[in-house]
Design an enzyme around this catalytic site. Sequence first.
Site: not given
Length: 284
Positions: A54, A98, A121
């Site tokens: 990422k 995460q 997200d």
Amino acid sequence: MTAHIIDGNAIARALRGEIARKVRVRLSGGRAAPGLAVIMVGNNPASEVYVRSKRRDCAEVGIRDIGLNLPANIGASQLLAEIDRFNADPSVDGILVQLPLPTAIDPNTIIERIRPDKDVDGFHPYNIGRLVVRMPLLRPCTPYGAMRLLESTGVSLRGQHAVVVGASNIVGRPMALELLLVGCTVTICHSATRDLAAEVARADVLVVAIGKPEMIPGDWIKPGALVVDVGINRLADNRIVGDVHFESACERASWITPVPGGVGPMTRAILLHNTLLAADRDRP
């Protein structure tokens, strides 16, 4: 029949190029680069790989990466305080925590603490709710990435019978909502489904996200179906396979995503897309 391969790497590369161009336009107009805060708790090896990828993606497109690595024994209150700090920081457009988190921390509490307009997200109940009522803003990355892959085939999805195998909050449920949004008739299968093979055999569009290597054999698949395999599983011999048996599925499907190189790259590209969208909405 030999299935056409949906090349997630190529489609994600094109999307990253489009995002990079839009970021350059922002910068040339005197606006700030979008900022993405990536929080990782502990040192889960798989999470470390994902986060490194990422961060490379951010560097490629010109998004400012604000990394924060926290120890595995951190308390929930400390993690929430870090999220509050990023929530209040006007230079941070997107916040990503995460997953998975250490078992002592409830992920739902963490997800709900992120400001919905910074929830890149797409997991916050507000953003899921907007998808439910057909007013999407920041959409869950993997399902929306899968939709972009399906759309790349040029096959009309309206009126198709879609079957989603897996009912998680991260993939299965929002995937069903995305498919409803384009006019599919949707069936969701899960651990209580009585005859999974029969349900899969009815699918014009099949999306599998269960995390069990090669659980769906090719002979279950309806001839001509579009197949999206979300699973990423590492076998004892170190091979990476999906939730669908790829070789036999290729003999039945018309289009199929490979593993790796299918949904994974698109999930990361949609994260960048969401970060830019959040920046454009919050700091025009």
